[in-house]
Each structure stands twice: as structure tokens, then as C-alpha cells.
Design an enzyme around this catalytic site. Structure first.
Site, PDB file in Angstrom:
ATOM      1  N   ASN A  14       0.830  -1.212   0.000  1.00 21.76           N
ATOM      2  CA  ASN A  14       0.000   0.000   0.000  1.00 21.76           C
ATOM      3  C   ASN A  14       0.860   1.257   0.000  1.00 21.76           C
ATOM      4  OD1 ASN A  14      -3.123  -0.305   0.233  1.00 21.76           O
ATOM      5  ND2 ASN A  14      -2.251  -2.020   1.382  1.00 21.76           N
ATOM      6  N   HIS A 110      -8.313  -1.186   6.201  1.00 21.77           N
ATOM      7  CA  HIS A 110      -8.479  -2.516   6.777  1.00 21.77           C
ATOM      8  C   HIS A 110      -9.142  -3.425   5.752  1.00 21.77           C
ATOM      9  CE1 HIS A 110      -8.865  -5.449   9.966  1.00 21.77           C
ATOM     10  NE2 HIS A 110     -10.090  -5.686   9.519  1.00 21.77           N
TER      11      HIS A 110
HETATM   12  C1  GAR Z   1      -3.263  -4.417   4.040  1.00 19.08           C
HETATM   13  O1  GAR Z   1      -4.084  -5.376   3.421  1.00 19.08           O
HETATM   14  C2  GAR Z   1      -4.033  -3.652   5.091  1.00 19.08           C
HETATM   15  O2  GAR Z   1      -5.388  -3.499   4.767  1.00 19.08           O
HETATM   16  C3  GAR Z   1      -3.859  -4.546   6.294  1.00 19.08           C
HETATM   17  O3  GAR Z   1      -2.526  -4.964   6.218  1.00 19.08           O
HETATM   18  C4  GAR Z   1      -2.163  -5.091   4.853  1.00 19.08           C
HETATM   19  C5  GAR Z   1      -0.810  -4.457   4.656  1.00 19.08           C
HETATM   20  O4  GAR Z   1      -0.268  -4.821   3.416  1.00 19.08           O
HETATM   21  N1  GAR Z   1      -4.136  -3.838   7.503  1.00 19.08           N
HETATM   22  C6  GAR Z   1      -4.717  -4.383   8.586  1.00 19.08           C
HETATM   23  O5  GAR Z   1      -5.031  -5.559   8.654  1.00 19.08           O
HETATM   24  C7  GAR Z   1      -4.979  -3.423   9.746  1.00 19.08           C
HETATM   25  N2  GAR Z   1      -5.752  -4.027  10.783  1.00 19.08           N
HETATM   26  P1  GAR Z   1       0.949  -4.004   2.807  1.00 19.08           P
HETATM   27  O6  GAR Z   1       2.032  -3.936   3.884  1.00 19.08           O
HETATM   28  O7  GAR Z   1       1.394  -4.803   1.624  1.00 19.08           O
HETATM   29  O8  GAR Z   1       0.446  -2.645   2.437  1.00 19.08           O
END
Ligand code: GAR
Length: 202
Positions: A14, A110
Site C-alpha cells: 500500500n 483494513h
Molecule cells: C493491508 O491489506 C491492510 O489493509 C492490512 O494490512 C495489509 C498491509 O499490506 N491492515 C490491517 O489488517 C490493519 N488491521 P501491505 O504492507 O502490503 O500494504
């Protein structure tokens, strides 16, 4: 509001999507000025380096308390005149040390339709429960776990043959599109809040 710090603990896909949106002119006036990570060895640190974004990498266990850890972050945010905090896979609760100076200026993404499946492994939780529809939520952050007022949501269908990996892949694609849009609205100061209700002013 335009000067942004992204907080992340993991892969940083992200973070990379937000940085790409900024390069492509899709982050409005938003500028990513800093990465904050509680996991100095996490891949996101490398992503920040590639994007030319400075990072603040601190191990919470090197501090005597959560408050002292966050106080160090707040000092750096203020030094850089950060106006908006964007959590992108930052897997820690935020305490009043950060929440008070940045009230209404911290958002999170999330991978579920909150309030369903808060906390860790939201995608696995949705599959285990057997829901047919899950999705992505962007919300304001308060002191709870994934509990603040909702800003935007998108649904993602769960297919019969889905695994955690295949569902995560589709959810991530939605995240990469939705989060830059919301960050651009926030940077423009267009997201208003009345109680738990948010409105995007045109
Ligand atoms: C994402 O899918 C985000 O929505 C989730 O962690 C991932 C991070 O991925 N967040 C949560 O679960 C918060 N409770 P990334 O490091 O590849 O962006």
C-alpha cells in the site's frame, strides 16, 4: 494536511501504491514526506528508499514505554510539519500520545467491511466465517482496534474456490485504488466528521 507520514509494519504494497499515485498525480496535493515503521527489517523500508522517502525506523522495545516510543515519533512528525498520518498495515494500537496531537488526522485501511472481522488476519476470518461478500474499509483511527468512523468502503465478492491468497490478491487491488483516492480527499481537507458520520465535501 498535505504533508503526509505513512506508518507501516510489513510488505508495504500500500505504501508503494500511494507513492505511485503521488508520482502519477493521483494524490492531489498530498506529499508523502516520511515513512514510520516499528519493524526496521520489514520490506516497506526498502520500498521507501526506492521511492526516495525518508524513514523513521524505531523498535518499540527499545523504549521504556509505548508513550515514550510514540513521543519520539510525534517529535519527528512535528519537526517535519506532518499534517496527516496514513496507516498502511501498521500493526499497533495508537495511544493518546499520538491521537491527541493528531485528532481527526489519522486514517487506516483494513481488509474487511468493518465492523466485521476487525483485528489480525481479517481475510482469513472472512473465509472461515464463510461470508459471500467482504471488502475494504478506510476509517478514522481512534484508540480501539479498527473501530473509528468509516470514511469509505468497497465490497469484494468471495468466490467458492477462494484461498486466503487469491482473496487477498483481489482485496489488495481494491486497496491500491481506494486508499489514494481517500488520501487525496483528506489532503484537500474535504473529509468532514459529525459524530460517527463522515461526509466528503465537494
Ligand atoms: C493491508 O491489506 C491492510 O489493509 C492490512 O494490512 C495489509 C498491509 O499490506 N491492515 C490491517 O489488517 C490493519 N488491521 P501491505 O504492507 O502490503 O500494504
Amino acid at each position: 494536511w498535505s504533508r503526509i507520514a505513512v506508518f507501516a509494519s510489513g510488505q508495504g504494497s500500500n505504501f508503494a501504491a500511494l507513492a505511485a499515485a503521488q508520482r502519477g498525480g493521483r494524490l492531489g496535493s498530498g506529499r508523502i514526506e516520511l515513512l514510520v515503521s516499528d519493524k526496521p527489517e520489514a520490506p516497506v523500508a526498502q520500498r521507501a528508499e526506492e521511492a526516495g522517502v525518508p524513514s523513521l525506523l524505531l523498535r518499540p522495545k527499545d523504549f521504556a514505554s509505548r508513550e515514550l516510543y510514540e513521543a519520539e515519533i510525534v517529535a519527528e512528525l512535528q519537526r517535519r510539519e506532518i499534517g496527516l498520518i496514513v496507516l498502511a498495515g501498521y500493526m499497533r494500537l495508537i495511544t493518546p500520545t499520538l491521537l491527541v496531537p493528531y485528532a481527526g488526522r489519522i486514517i487506516n485501511i483494513h481488509p474487511s467491511l468493518l465492523p466485521a472481522f476487525a483485528g489480525k488476519d481479517a481475510i482469513g476470518q472472512a473465509l472461515d466465517y464463510g461470508v459471500k461478500l467482504t471488502g475494504v474499509t478506510v476509517h478514522f483511527v481512534d484508540g480501539g482496534m479498527d473501530t473509528g468512523p468509516v470514511i469509505a468502503q468497497r465490497g469484494v465478492q468471495v468466490e467458492e474456490q477462494d484461498t486466503v491468497e487469491s482473496l487477498a490478491e483481489r482485496i489488495h487491488q481494491v486497496e491500491y485504488e481506494l486508499y489514494p483516492q481517500v488520501v487525496a480527499e483528506m489532503a484537500a481537507g474535504r473529509v468532514g466528521l459529525t459524530g460517527r458520520k463522515t461526509v466528503i465535501r465537494k
